[in-house]
Write an enzyme that holds these catalytic residues in place. Structure first.
Site, PDB file in Angstrom:
ATOM      1  N   CYS A 103       1.439  27.798  -6.214  1.00 42.06           N
ATOM      2  CA  CYS A 103       0.053  28.158  -5.896  1.00 42.06           C
ATOM      3  C   CYS A 103       0.008  29.236  -4.795  1.00 42.06           C
ATOM      4  O   CYS A 103       0.313  30.383  -5.053  1.00 42.06           O
ATOM      5  CB  CYS A 103      -0.738  26.905  -5.517  1.00 42.06           C
ATOM      6  N   HIS A 109      -0.024  23.161 -10.043  1.00 46.00           N
ATOM      7  CA  HIS A 109       0.631  22.179  -9.170  1.00 46.00           C
ATOM      8  C   HIS A 109       1.456  21.209 -10.017  1.00 46.00           C
ATOM      9  O   HIS A 109       0.917  20.253 -10.574  1.00 46.00           O
ATOM     10  CB  HIS A 109      -0.418  21.405  -8.363  1.00 46.00           C
ATOM     11  N   GLU A 163       3.479  19.015  -8.943  1.00 44.69           N
ATOM     12  CA  GLU A 163       3.742  17.771  -8.217  1.00 44.69           C
ATOM     13  C   GLU A 163       2.701  16.686  -8.487  1.00 44.69           C
ATOM     14  O   GLU A 163       2.932  15.509  -8.166  1.00 44.69           O
ATOM     15  CB  GLU A 163       3.838  18.041  -6.711  1.00 44.69           C
ATOM     16  N   SER A 189       8.789  -5.610  14.971  1.00 44.76           N
ATOM     17  CA  SER A 189       7.413  -5.999  14.665  1.00 44.76           C
ATOM     18  C   SER A 189       7.332  -7.023  13.548  1.00 44.76           C
ATOM     19  O   SER A 189       6.271  -7.595  13.312  1.00 44.76           O
ATOM     20  CB  SER A 189       6.612  -4.766  14.239  1.00 44.76           C
ATOM     21  N   GLY A 190       8.438  -7.238  12.839  1.00 41.29           N
ATOM     22  CA  GLY A 190       8.400  -8.092  11.658  1.00 41.29           C
ATOM     23  C   GLY A 190       8.105  -7.315  10.393  1.00 41.29           C
ATOM     24  O   GLY A 190       8.149  -7.853   9.289  1.00 41.29           O
ATOM     25  N   GLY A 191       7.801  -6.017  10.551  1.00 43.55           N
ATOM     26  CA  GLY A 191       7.482  -5.173   9.411  1.00 43.55           C
ATOM     27  C   GLY A 191       8.717  -4.533   8.802  1.00 43.55           C
ATOM     28  O   GLY A 191       9.838  -4.683   9.292  1.00 43.55           O
ATOM     29  N   VAL A 192       8.483  -3.781   7.725  1.00 44.61           N
ATOM     30  CA  VAL A 192       9.580  -3.191   6.958  1.00 44.61           C
ATOM     31  C   VAL A 192      10.356  -2.162   7.779  1.00 44.61           C
ATOM     32  O   VAL A 192      11.590  -2.202   7.847  1.00 44.61           O
ATOM     33  CB  VAL A 192       9.035  -2.526   5.676  1.00 44.61           C
ATOM     34  N   ASP A 193       9.651  -1.225   8.416  1.00 44.32           N
ATOM     35  CA  ASP A 193      10.319  -0.089   9.058  1.00 44.32           C
ATOM     36  C   ASP A 193      11.239  -0.530  10.191  1.00 44.32           C
ATOM     37  O   ASP A 193      12.419  -0.138  10.243  1.00 44.32           O
ATOM     38  CB  ASP A 193       9.278   0.909   9.586  1.00 44.32           C
ATOM     39  N   SER A 194      10.719  -1.336  11.114  1.00 40.75           N
ATOM     40  CA  SER A 194      11.552  -1.734  12.252  1.00 40.75           C
ATOM     41  C   SER A 194      12.705  -2.626  11.799  1.00 40.75           C
ATOM     42  O   SER A 194      13.811  -2.554  12.344  1.00 40.75           O
ATOM     43  CB  SER A 194      10.711  -2.430  13.329  1.00 40.75           C
TER      44      SER A 194
END
Length: 512
Positions: A78, A170, A172, A224-229
């Site tokens: 584009c 586009h 994508e 934190s108990g979350g996925v990332d950490s």
């Protein structure tokens, strides 16, 4: 490690280009158009993103294409295509009307590798205000549409040693039905990438890099108990073992029994983790505060105080581990600067300088879905990997108005019923994020022969890919009736349940 560089000119779709390239198991990086790093031997190609700008504007984003043209394969999408045509002397003009929506390609050169395994009349998605009227010398048209003569083009072999492509659609977005194949043809075919960047390779490479980066020093990290950490901590633990010290804070605003269950999960994973009970400190600090932004700031400040105390108690740690992921990195270096703050977030920004800690971020180049794939490769349990996103300030921003231990208890009980029912009915994994909100509203109800005047709970459930936009989840009526009945009958103090059917935008996922 082979990679594709994506030069960002500010398009809303730039991250989507990166996601599509990563789906081919090819590593790629997004960099601002004006901060392109030196291309190394492992750089296999360049993609120029779209942009909200017009190349005809006086303040258009300019880039010296001669830095890359002929050295590596280049694909302009584009704005990237229009910039290419304009830069080399072609004619680009504002369209009579913005070309937006579905279009059908008519291929002029079906032998070009860019069109491998695609149909002659492929449906694509247009979204641009400029049109290429005439190509520069040394370029040729590959495809057009009914409305535009130049929908795809490339440099002639005599012009550059490595090909330079431009497309005005586009690939994508999903509306371009064969868009992924076009991108594969460029990345795997024209650029020659092998597509061997897998979660297993990422784990192996990252663990080796972490060992070299950290050496014999120690790392402190808040979980934190979350996925990332959790995934970040697991990678660090695999690299340095018990030289990683983790702690998990109970701020009194977690879900019911979450503090104990998360700590238990971490210990079973072999992490060196300590639980910190700070409920009273947070409740005291939040007493009487009703403003949402002030609540967030207090929670963030108190977390930093706890972190500082833990850090002083473990002064032997020289590194701060963080679960930063790629969207956070992109946002911080975006073309237009960080987005306008809708609400402040709970983080530990500023701590490294204050405590003289070096930062280590094992996931800083991964998207959320890639983090989960790496977590599966590491053997992390599904109850953590598939956990819904949960806000840093926790239930503090799901209690509208002031926060008290009794209000937290009410919300925890209602929330536990809702989340457990989602699991029982097989709906939890069909929803991106769900939670309950305690409203500062009391209403009249009837229980038996008695009138009640009690609290109201709102149920929230949304579907999303990255949290930037969200659609409310169409949960079955019978399920909602069962949840409502269970909450009202089991949680004394609640006599009304409502279901939030707002989308983001204009609403946000959380209420505060």
């Amino acid at each position: 490690m082979e990679k594709i560089l994506i030069l960002d000119f500010g398009s809303q779709y730039t991250q989507l280009i990166a996601r599509r390239v990563r789906e081919m198991h090819v590593y790629c990086e997004i960099v601002p158009y004006n901060k392109m790093p030196e291309c190394t031997a492992d750089t296999k190609g360049i993609i120029l993103s779209g942009s909200p700008f017009s190349v005809k504007q006086p303040d258009a984003l300019r880039f010296d294409l001669n830095l890359v043209a002929g050295k590596l394969p280049v694909l302009g999408i584009c704005y990237g295509a229009q910039l290419t045509a304009d830069y080399y002397g072609g004619t680009v003009a504002r369209s009579e009307k913005r070309e937006y929506g579905k279009a059908t390609l008519a291929q002029h050169d079906t032998s070009d590798p860019f069109f491998d395994q695609t149909s002659m009349h492929s449906q694509v998605w247009m979204s641009h205000g400029d049109t290429i009227l005439q190509l520069p010398e040394g370029f040729e048209v590959l495809a057009g549409t009914e409305n535009i003569p130049v929908a795809a083009f490339r440099s002639k072999p005599a012009r550059f040693q490595a090909p330079l492509y431009g497309i005005q659609f586009h690939p994508e977005v999903y509306h371009s039905l064969e868009g992924f194949q076009f991108l594969k043809n460029f990345v795997l075919g024209i650029c020659g990438c092998t597509g061997d960047w897998t979660p297993a390779h990422f784990v192996e490479d990252t663990v080796a890099a972490l060992r070299e980066q950290i050496g014999t020093e120690k790392v402190i990290m808040a979980l934190s108990g979350g996925v990332d950490s959790t995934v970040a901590a697991t990678l660090l633990h695999r690299a340095i073992g018990d030289r990683l010290f983790c702690f998990f804070v109970d701020n009194g605003l977690l879900r019911k029994d979450e503090f104990e269950s998360v700590l238990d999960s971490y210990r079973h994973m072999g992490l060196n983790v300590e639980g910190v009970d700070a409920k009273k400190r947070f409740y005291d600090g939040l007493q009487g505060v009703t403003n949402p932004e002030e609540k967030r700031k207090i929670i963030g400040r108190l977390f930093i105080e706890v972190f500082e105390e833990e850090s002083r108690a473990h002064s032997e740690c020289h590194w701060l581990g963080q679960g930063t992921i790629y969207p956070d990195v992109i946002e911080s270096v975006s073309v237009h600067g960080p987005s306008v703050t809708i609400k402040s977030h709970h983080n530990v920004g500023g701590l490294p300088e204050k405590l003289h800690l070096k930062i280590v971020e094992p996931l800083r180049m991964l998207f959320k879905d890639e983090v989960r794939r790496v977590g599966r490769e590491l053997g992390i349990t599904t109850n953590i990997l598939n956990r819904h996103p949960f806000p840093g300030p926790g239930l503090g921003i799901r209690i509208l108005g002031d926060i008290t231990p009794e209000k937290v208890r009410l919300l925890q009980e209602a929330d536990a019923i809702y989340i457990n029912k989602l699991r029982e009915h097989g709906l939890y994994d069909q929803v991106w994020q769900a939670g309950t909100i305690l409203l500062p509203i009391q209403s009249v109800g009837v229980m038996g022969d008695e009138r009640t005047y009690e609290q109201t709970i709102a149920l929230r459930a949304v579907n999303s890919t990255d949290g930037m936009t969200a659609e409310w989840s169409r949960l079955p009526y019978d399920f909602l009736a069962e949840v409502s009945s269970e909450i009202i009958n089991s949680v004394k103090g609640i006599n009304r349940v409502v279901f939030d059917i707002s989308t983001k935008p204009p609403a946000t996922i959380e209420w505060e």
